[in-house]
Design a protein around this motif. Structure first.
Motif, PDB file in Angstrom:
ATOM      1  N   VAL A 149       0.843  -1.203   0.000  1.00  0.00           N
ATOM      2  CA  VAL A 149       0.000   0.000   0.000  1.00  0.00           C
ATOM      3  C   VAL A 149       0.872   1.245   0.000  1.00  0.00           C
ATOM      4  CG1 VAL A 149      -1.658   1.352   1.343  1.00  0.00           C
ATOM      5  CG2 VAL A 149      -1.952  -1.123   1.124  1.00  0.00           C
ATOM      6  N   ALA A 150       1.933   1.241   0.827  1.00  0.00           N
ATOM      7  CA  ALA A 150       2.813   2.406   0.911  1.00  0.00           C
ATOM      8  C   ALA A 150       3.475   2.693  -0.434  1.00  0.00           C
ATOM      9  CB  ALA A 150       3.872   2.184   1.988  1.00  0.00           C
ATOM     10  N   ALA A 151       3.842   1.630  -1.166  1.00  0.00           N
ATOM     11  CA  ALA A 151       4.502   1.810  -2.451  1.00  0.00           C
ATOM     12  C   ALA A 151       3.539   2.260  -3.540  1.00  0.00           C
ATOM     13  CB  ALA A 151       5.184   0.506  -2.868  1.00  0.00           C
ATOM     14  N   VAL A 168      12.966  -4.360   6.229  1.00  0.00           N
ATOM     15  CA  VAL A 168      14.035  -5.194   6.796  1.00  0.00           C
ATOM     16  C   VAL A 168      13.506  -6.593   7.101  1.00  0.00           C
ATOM     17  CG1 VAL A 168      15.535  -5.518   8.794  1.00  0.00           C
ATOM     18  CG2 VAL A 168      15.340  -3.257   7.731  1.00  0.00           C
ATOM     19  N   ILE A 169      12.331  -6.657   7.729  1.00  0.00           N
ATOM     20  CA  ILE A 169      11.739  -7.943   8.099  1.00  0.00           C
ATOM     21  C   ILE A 169      11.398  -8.761   6.866  1.00  0.00           C
ATOM     22  CG2 ILE A 169       9.725  -9.034   9.167  1.00  0.00           C
ATOM     23  CD1 ILE A 169       9.727  -6.646  11.154  1.00  0.00           C
ATOM     24  N   LEU A 175      -0.884   4.512  10.941  1.00  0.00           N
ATOM     25  CA  LEU A 175       0.186   4.375   9.971  1.00  0.00           C
ATOM     26  C   LEU A 175      -0.091   5.154   8.690  1.00  0.00           C
ATOM     27  CD1 LEU A 175       0.880   0.544  10.378  1.00  0.00           C
ATOM     28  CD2 LEU A 175       2.016   2.459  11.517  1.00  0.00           C
ATOM     29  N   PHE A 176      -1.384   5.412   8.420  1.00  0.00           N
ATOM     30  CA  PHE A 176      -1.766   6.169   7.230  1.00  0.00           C
ATOM     31  C   PHE A 176      -2.711   7.292   7.611  1.00  0.00           C
ATOM     32  CE2 PHE A 176      -0.785   2.034   5.183  1.00  0.00           C
ATOM     33  CZ  PHE A 176       0.078   2.473   4.192  1.00  0.00           C
ATOM     34  N   VAL A 177      -2.611   8.389   6.865  1.00  0.00           N
ATOM     35  CA  VAL A 177      -3.613   9.454   6.901  1.00  0.00           C
ATOM     36  C   VAL A 177      -4.401   9.330   5.612  1.00  0.00           C
ATOM     37  CG1 VAL A 177      -4.028  11.928   6.924  1.00  0.00           C
ATOM     38  CG2 VAL A 177      -2.149  10.975   8.263  1.00  0.00           C
ATOM     39  N   ARG A 178      -5.737   9.087   5.740  1.00  0.00           N
ATOM     40  CA  ARG A 178      -6.551   8.802   4.563  1.00  0.00           C
ATOM     41  C   ARG A 178      -7.723   9.772   4.481  1.00  0.00           C
ATOM     42  NH1 ARG A 178      -7.020   2.712   6.575  1.00  0.00           N
ATOM     43  NH2 ARG A 178      -6.563   3.890   8.469  1.00  0.00           N
ATOM     44  N   GLU A 216       6.084   5.961   8.382  1.00  0.00           N
ATOM     45  CA  GLU A 216       7.404   6.010   7.770  1.00  0.00           C
ATOM     46  C   GLU A 216       8.376   5.121   8.532  1.00  0.00           C
ATOM     47  OE1 GLU A 216       8.331   7.417   5.075  1.00  0.00           O
ATOM     48  OE2 GLU A 216       6.898   8.993   4.581  1.00  0.00           O
ATOM     49  N   ALA A 217       8.315   5.184   9.862  1.00  0.00           N
ATOM     50  CA  ALA A 217       9.197   4.345  10.677  1.00  0.00           C
ATOM     51  C   ALA A 217       8.866   2.866  10.496  1.00  0.00           C
ATOM     52  CB  ALA A 217       9.073   4.738  12.145  1.00  0.00           C
ATOM     53  N   MET A 218       7.567   2.543  10.460  1.00  0.00           N
ATOM     54  CA  MET A 218       7.155   1.157  10.289  1.00  0.00           C
ATOM     55  C   MET A 218       7.600   0.612   8.937  1.00  0.00           C
ATOM     56  SD  MET A 218       5.783  -1.615  11.281  1.00  0.00           S
ATOM     57  CE  MET A 218       4.930  -1.166  12.796  1.00  0.00           C
ATOM     58  N   LEU A 219       7.614   1.469   7.914  1.00  0.00           N
ATOM     59  CA  LEU A 219       8.004   1.011   6.585  1.00  0.00           C
ATOM     60  C   LEU A 219       9.459   0.554   6.579  1.00  0.00           C
ATOM     61  CD1 LEU A 219       7.168   0.601   3.662  1.00  0.00           C
ATOM     62  CD2 LEU A 219       7.840   2.980   3.208  1.00  0.00           C
TER      63      LEU A 219
END
Length: 286
Positions: free
Chosen positions: A13-15, A71-72, A48-51, A63-66
């Motif tokens: 979703v972020a991408a 990495v995970i 995590l999102f502003v919608r 952004e931090a979670m991304l």
């Protein structure tokens, strides 16, 4: 608990900046995408999102979670690739100069053995010149040793300046020929040292010749004279002479790996590990 399925949906979703596009890429309905994001946000207790109806953007926490998600997911993909591929089997006939064998090489071999327990290692210790001959004759698959700066053969692993070593507290009488303890021919180190002394105009006397660096170290510990080694491979029980600044400066040598014409997959895998390993460091060779 960070569910990797939710993390993958979140990263997609972020991408794509769209729940709809992310669902299309993942083969999910938009409602399932929304559910994954909702459950991920609940698990971390952060938005995590502003919608709104027209835009979708990551929050600062998003952004931090991304960063963590990437990495995970990368680590999981790497692990899956390693364990889903066939186990590496076979044999590697490895040659090594004894200074590397007494220094950093064991840690690399341990890592290789941990990753590929079904590969048999057959190790030959010798002077680099002899290892060249064995590789060319097909008697070794892979070897690690030294070359002079400017030589082209092999893959460079690292370089190190040679330094004078002797029994601790030694003061060299520079009015006399330097008492040398060197390995026998064919030896890259011996050739480099003698060429360097010849260029500097220094006089020398060979007081001890050994078939190995270990023998040179033993003789130097006994106070017979001077030996040389890369400062990355300094030997326990030896030290630079007290007046080392008065001695001729020694050049660098390059430590390299070189393969036979048809090394095989196990040897190629070990070579890749050697190329990716930092073999430089303070090593207490015995």
């Amino acid at each position: 608990m960070l569910n990797p399925v939710w993390l993958n949906t979140f990263a997609t979703v972020a991408a794509s900046h769209s729940f709809t596009d992310a669902g299309r890429q993942l083969g999910l309905r938009q409602s399932s995408v929304s559910e994954h994001i909702r459950r991920l946000e609940e698990s971390v207790g952060r938005r995590l999102f502003v919608r709104d109806t027209h835009s979708l953007a990551l929050t600062a926490d998003g952004e931090a979670m991304l960063v963590h998600a990437r990495v995970i997911l990368d680590a999981m993909a790497h692990a899956q690739s390693q364990f889903s591929s066939p186990r590496l089997r076979g044999r590697v006939r490895l040659g090594s100069s004894d200074d590397l064998a007494l220094g950093p090489l064991p840690s690399v071999l341990a890592a290789f053995r941990d990753a590929h327990p079904d590969v048999e290692l057959e190790i030959t210790i010798g002077m680099t010149g002899r290892l060249y001959q064995m590789v060319d004759a097909g008697e070794l698959d892979l070897a690690v040793g030294k070359r002079r700066l400017g030589d082209a053969r092999g893959t460079r692993l690292f370089s190190g300046r040679l330094e004078w070593l002797a029994k601790p507290g030694t003061v060299v009488d520079t009015t006399q020929p330097l008492p040398l303890i060197l390995v026998a021919e064919p030896s890259v180190t011996r050739g480099v040292v003698l060429d360097s002394l010849a260029m500097s105009g220094a006089s020398w006397q060979m007081v001890c010749t050994s078939s190995s660096h270990a023998g040179c170290i033993a003789a130097a510990r006994g106070g017979l004279g001077l030996t040389v080694r890369s400062h990355f491979l300094a030997a326990r029980g030896l030290a630079p002479p007290v007046n080392r600044a008065e001695l001729p400066e020694l050049p660098e040598v390059e430590f390299i790996a070189f393969c036979s014409k048809h090394p095989g997959r196990p040897a190629e895998t070990l070579l890749q590990l050697l190329e990716n390993s930092d073999l430089r460091g303070e090593w207490d060779g015995e």
